[in-house]
Design a protein around this motif. Sequence first.
Motif, PDB file in Angstrom:
ATOM      1  N   ASN A  20      36.712  10.053 -66.401  1.00  0.00           N
ATOM      2  CA  ASN A  20      37.180  10.857 -65.268  1.00  0.00           C
ATOM      3  C   ASN A  20      37.618  12.247 -65.700  1.00  0.00           C
ATOM      4  OD1 ASN A  20      37.387   9.375 -62.513  1.00  0.00           O
ATOM      5  ND2 ASN A  20      38.000   7.831 -63.981  1.00  0.00           N
ATOM      6  N   VAL A  21      38.271  12.340 -66.849  1.00  0.00           N
ATOM      7  CA  VAL A  21      38.696  13.648 -67.352  1.00  0.00           C
ATOM      8  C   VAL A  21      37.481  14.492 -67.721  1.00  0.00           C
ATOM      9  CG1 VAL A  21      39.895  14.818 -69.242  1.00  0.00           C
ATOM     10  CG2 VAL A  21      40.969  12.880 -68.100  1.00  0.00           C
ATOM     11  N   CYS A  78      35.934  15.801 -64.574  1.00  0.00           N
ATOM     12  CA  CYS A  78      36.690  16.952 -64.043  1.00  0.00           C
ATOM     13  C   CYS A  78      36.383  18.216 -64.836  1.00  0.00           C
ATOM     14  CB  CYS A  78      38.184  16.655 -64.084  1.00  0.00           C
ATOM     15  SG  CYS A  78      38.742  15.405 -62.911  1.00  0.00           S
ATOM     16  N   LEU A 100      32.994  19.450 -63.910  1.00  0.00           N
ATOM     17  CA  LEU A 100      33.016  20.047 -62.579  1.00  0.00           C
ATOM     18  C   LEU A 100      33.588  21.468 -62.611  1.00  0.00           C
ATOM     19  CD1 LEU A 100      34.105  16.994 -60.423  1.00  0.00           C
ATOM     20  CD2 LEU A 100      32.042  18.347 -60.066  1.00  0.00           C
ATOM     21  N   LEU A 101      34.611  21.680 -63.430  1.00  0.00           N
ATOM     22  CA  LEU A 101      35.172  23.027 -63.550  1.00  0.00           C
ATOM     23  C   LEU A 101      34.175  23.981 -64.204  1.00  0.00           C
ATOM     24  CD1 LEU A 101      38.833  22.166 -64.596  1.00  0.00           C
ATOM     25  CD2 LEU A 101      38.033  23.021 -62.385  1.00  0.00           C
ATOM     26  N   GLY A 137      33.145  10.085 -55.637  1.00  0.00           N
ATOM     27  CA  GLY A 137      32.838  11.238 -56.474  1.00  0.00           C
ATOM     28  C   GLY A 137      31.361  11.331 -56.814  1.00  0.00           C
ATOM     29  N   LEU A 160      35.731  16.775 -57.190  1.00  0.00           N
ATOM     30  CA  LEU A 160      36.854  17.073 -58.077  1.00  0.00           C
ATOM     31  C   LEU A 160      38.102  16.308 -57.654  1.00  0.00           C
ATOM     32  CD1 LEU A 160      37.913  18.744 -60.467  1.00  0.00           C
ATOM     33  CD2 LEU A 160      38.532  20.525 -58.822  1.00  0.00           C
ATOM     34  N   TYR A 198      37.722  12.565 -58.723  1.00  0.00           N
ATOM     35  CA  TYR A 198      37.879  12.281 -60.153  1.00  0.00           C
ATOM     36  C   TYR A 198      39.282  12.601 -60.650  1.00  0.00           C
ATOM     37  CZ  TYR A 198      32.958  11.259 -60.436  1.00  0.00           C
ATOM     38  OH  TYR A 198      31.725  10.684 -60.255  1.00  0.00           O
ATOM     39  N   LEU A 199      39.959  13.562 -60.038  1.00  0.00           N
ATOM     40  CA  LEU A 199      41.366  13.785 -60.386  1.00  0.00           C
ATOM     41  C   LEU A 199      42.211  12.575 -59.997  1.00  0.00           C
ATOM     42  CD1 LEU A 199      42.047  17.520 -59.445  1.00  0.00           C
ATOM     43  CD2 LEU A 199      42.210  16.481 -61.713  1.00  0.00           C
TER      44      LEU A 199
END
Length: 198
Positions: free
Chosen positions: A19-20, A23, A26-27, A109, A143, A146-147
């Motif tokens: 998940n991290v 993220c 995605l960024l 997600g 996002l 997943y956060l």
Amino acid sequence: MTAAVTARASRAARLLAVNVVACALLLIQYLLGMVVNVYVVLPGRHPGAGASGYFTGAVSGLDWVISDGPGWAAAHAAFGLALALAALASIALARRQDGRLALTLCVLGALAIVGAGFNGVSFLDYGHAFSSMIMAGLWALALASYLAGAILAGRQFGGRSLSPKGNMRFAEAWPRRIQLAPQESTRDRWSLWPIYVG
């Protein structure tokens, strides 16, 4: 610590990592999309542009942009594929967790990523502005999913449960952690730290 608890913590740690990573990708995807949007001009004629068949045009356009397209656009598309792989990995790991919430967040997600990818290819092939807007909205949904999944996996990895049963076990164990020794004075029992106060 039993083998079952160890295995559950290991699965939660792997799900947290996935998940991290999702993220972070995605960024990076967001920054690449901004660069493409501001600095890259896609040619009007390329393989897949204006194709009558959507899926054949999508495959042709994606193949072109990764292999022969502008560098920033190629990186944007390649990161989209990496995100799809991360989404599939998160679903596979979430299926082994006990609760349905982790699986629901991962599926949500993943669907948002796939939807954003389809709209990105639509923008590449047909140039409609609303496809770019939908892609951005689905990026935000992915996002957020997943956060939330990372927070949930972190709580499970740290031994804290979101279920009422898990919270009851924590609450029952808490008084035993703060029991006072018989020889402690009234002045000592208000101290939360093991400091000798004479």
